[in-house]
Design an enzyme around this catalytic site. Structure first.
Site, PDB file in Angstrom:
ATOM      1  N   LYS A   1       0.844  -1.199   0.000  1.00  0.00           N
ATOM      2  CA  LYS A   1       0.000   0.000   0.000  1.00  0.00           C
ATOM      3  C   LYS A   1       0.884   1.256   0.000  1.00  0.00           C
ATOM      4  O   LYS A   1       2.103   1.169  -0.060  1.00  0.00           O
ATOM      5  CB  LYS A   1      -0.958  -0.045   1.194  1.00  0.00           C
ATOM      6  CG  LYS A   1      -1.963  -1.208   1.096  1.00  0.00           C
ATOM      7  CD  LYS A   1      -3.002  -1.009   0.006  1.00  0.00           C
ATOM      8  CE  LYS A   1      -3.718  -2.263  -0.444  1.00  0.00           C
ATOM      9  NZ  LYS A   1      -4.546  -2.929   0.539  1.00  0.00           N
TER      10      LYS A   1
HETATM   11  C1  LIG Z   1      -5.659  -3.990   0.762  1.00  0.00           C
HETATM   12  C2  LIG Z   1      -7.120  -3.721   0.815  1.00  0.00           C
HETATM   13  C3  LIG Z   1      -7.905  -4.047   1.922  1.00  0.00           C
HETATM   14  C4  LIG Z   1      -7.392  -4.867   3.061  1.00  0.00           C
HETATM   15  O1  LIG Z   1      -6.287  -4.306   3.686  1.00  0.00           O
HETATM   16  P1  LIG Z   1      -5.503  -5.206   4.765  1.00  0.00           P
HETATM   17  O2  LIG Z   1      -4.677  -4.199   5.501  1.00  0.00           O
HETATM   18  O3  LIG Z   1      -4.682  -6.179   3.991  1.00  0.00           O
HETATM   19  O4  LIG Z   1      -6.516  -5.852   5.622  1.00  0.00           O
HETATM   20  C5  LIG Z   1      -9.230  -3.671   1.938  1.00  0.00           C
HETATM   21  N1  LIG Z   1      -9.775  -3.022   0.897  1.00  0.00           N
HETATM   22  C6  LIG Z   1      -9.068  -2.701  -0.200  1.00  0.00           C
HETATM   23  C7  LIG Z   1      -9.734  -1.956  -1.304  1.00  0.00           C
HETATM   24  C8  LIG Z   1      -7.719  -3.055  -0.288  1.00  0.00           C
HETATM   25  O5  LIG Z   1      -7.018  -2.757  -1.392  1.00  0.00           O
END
Ligand SMILES: *Cc1c(COP(=O)(O)O)cnc(C)c1O
Length: 383
Positions: free
Chosen positions: A186
Site C-alpha cells: 500500500k
Molecule cells: C488492501 C485492501 C484491503 C485490506 O487491507 P488489509 O490491511 O490487507 O486488511 C481492503 N480493501 C481494499 C480496497 C484493499 O485494497
C-alpha cells in the site's frame, strides 16, 4: 544483454525504518505500547480535524471494528461496490449482515450517489465507498445521500493515503469512520497493519474496546478509584486486532515519508500519461476538480481498438520481465459473492474487468525501470 526486470511493486524501506525497528526490538517492548500510541497521535495529526486514530493489525480489522461500532448486525444491509477487494464485503458477513453490491461509475471506477440511491432499502444501514486506486469518491454527494436516508458511511481508504476531496484528506471528509491499510504494497506500510480514523468519540470508544478483547478499563474506572493495571472489566466478546510496537515503529517513519511518496508517484503517473497519450488506451481517471489523487495504482484499460487483448498484453509485458496485476475481478463474479447478487447485473464492472491492467507504480521505481515499461507498452501497442 538480459532485459531488466521491473517488479509490480517494491516497498521503500530505508535505514530509518530499519533503525526504528531495531530500536524497538532492543527496547524489550514488542507488543502495543509507546510506539503504537505515538503512531496513533502522529496519524491523527496528519489527518487533522481533531480525529481519533486507532492502530490495528490490518485494514480488514479496521473495517470490521468500524462496522461493529456503527451498529451493523443481522438484518442490516451494507452497500459495497462490486469493484473492490473481498475484505470490504467480508467484514459485513463477519457481523451477519448482508452486503449489497453495486456497480461502479465507469468514468471514475468509484461508487456514484445515483447508483447507491437505487440500492437503498429500509434495511440499509451503512455505505462503504472505496476510493478506488486512490481517486476520491464524491463524498459530498454520498454524505448528502446518507443524511437524507439516515445512513452511516464507512470509507474503505486502503488506497487513499493521501487522497483529498475538496481540500480535505480522506479520513476527515464526510465519513463516520475511515479505514486505512498498511499492507506491504500500500502507499505506506508496516508490513501488515491498518488504522481506523473517526471524529465520533462513541465510535472511537467502542472500537478501542473491541480492538482488544472487549476489555474496558474506563468503564471499570467509573466504579472504582483503583487504577492497578491488573484490574479491568470485559464488556463484550471483543477481537484481537491491536498493532505491535514493532509495526508501529516502522509506521512512524513511513508516515513521515508519506507526502514524499505521494509526490513521487504523481510524477511517475504524469510521465506514464504523457508517454501513453497517443496510444489506443483508456488512461486512468484523474481526480475531480478540487480533489487530489493518491495514485496507489496506475490502471490502464485496453479498448476494443487496441491491437491485442488484455490477457495478451499482460503476457507480452511478462515476456519483457515486467510485473503487472489486475485490480480486481469484481466480487459479483466470485463463487461466494454470486449468491448475494441474484438477478442483478453489473455491466460497467464487467466491461472494466475485461480490459484492465495495473502497471508497476511505486516510490522506489527508477527512471530506467519506468523507461523499460514505457518502451514495452509502446512497442506492444504499436504492432
Ligand atoms: C488492501 C485492501 C484491503 C485490506 O487491507 P488489509 O490491511 O490487507 O486488511 C481492503 N480493501 C481494499 C480496497 C484493499 O485494497
Amino acid at each position: 544483454m538480459k532485459s531488466m526486470q521491473v517488479p509490480f511493486f517494491r516497498p521503500s524501506i530505508g535505514e530509518a525504518e530499519i533503525a526504528a525497528v531495531s530500536e524497538c526490538l532492543r527496547s524489550g517492548w514488542l507488543t502495543t505500547g509507546p510506539k503504537a500510541q505515538a503512531f496513533e497521535a502522529d496519524f491523527a495529526d496528519y489527518i487533522g480535524g481533531g480525529v481519533s486514530a486507532l492502530a490495528v493489525n490490518s485494514a480488514t480489522a479496521a473495517l470490521h471494528l468500524g462496522l461493529e461500532a456503527l451498529g451493523v448486525g443481522p438484518g442490516c444491509e451494507v452497500i459495497v461496490p462490486t469493484l473492490t477487494f473481498t475484505a470490504t464485503a467480508e467484514v459485513v458477513r463477519y457481523l451477519g449482515a448482508d452486503p449489497v453490491l453495486v456497480d461502479i461509475d465507469p468514468a471514475t471506477l468509484c461508487l456514484d450517489a445515483e447508483t447507491v440511491a437505487q440500492a437503498i432499502t429500509p434495511r440499509s444501514k451503512v455505505i462503504m465507498p472505496v476510493h478506488f486506486a486512490g481517486r476520491a469518491c464524491d463524498m459530498t454527494a454520498l454524505r448528502a445521500l446518507a443524511d437524507a436516508n439516515g445512513l452511516s458511511i464507512l470509507d474503505d481508504a486502503a488506497h487513499a493515503l493521501p487522497t483529498r476531496h475538496q481540500g480535505q484528506l480522506i479520513g476527515q471528509c464526510g465519513a463516520d469512520a475511515t479505514a486505512f491499510s498498511f499492507y506491504a504494497n500500500k502507499t505506506m506500510t508496516t508490513g501488515e497493519g491498518g488504522m481506523l480514523v473517526t471524529a465520533n468519540p462513541e465510535i472511537a470508544a467502542r472500537a478501542r474496546t473491541m480492538r482488544l478483547h472487549g476489555i474496558d478499563r474506563d468503564v471499570f474506572n467509573r466504579f472504582t478509584n483503583t487504577r492497578a493495571s491488573w484490574i479491568y472489566d470485559v464488556v463484550a466478546p471483543g477481537y484481537k486486532y491491536n498493532m505491535t510496537d514493532v509495526a508501529a515503529a516502522m509506521g512512524l517513519v513511513q508516515l513521515g515519508r508519506c507526502d514524499d511518496f505521494g509526490a513521487t508517484r504523481a510524477a511517475l503517473v504524469a510521465r506514464y500519461n504523457d508517454a501513453f497519450a497517443d496510444l489506443p488506451l483508456i488512461l486512468p481517471p484523474g481526480p475531480a476538480a478540487g480533489d487530489e489523487h493518491s495514485w496507489h495504482l496506475y490502471i490502464l484499460q485496453l479498448p476494443q481498438t487496441a491491437p491485442l487483448s488484455r490477457d495478451a498484453f499482460i503476457a507480452a509485458l511478462k515476456d519483457a520481465e515486467i510485473g503487472t496485476s489486475v485490480h480486481y475481478r469484481p466480487l459479483h463474479q466470485m463463487t461466494f459473492w454470486k449468491d448475494f447478487c441474484a438477478g442483478r447485473s453489473f455491466p460497467h464492472a464487467d466491461a472494466y474487468f475485461a480490459r484492465c491492467v495495473s502497471l508497476p507504480l511505486f516510490m522506489a521505481m527508477t527512471p530506467e525501470e519506468q523507461d523499460h515499461v514505457i518502451a514495452t507498452v509502446r512497442r506492444v501497442l504499436s504492432c
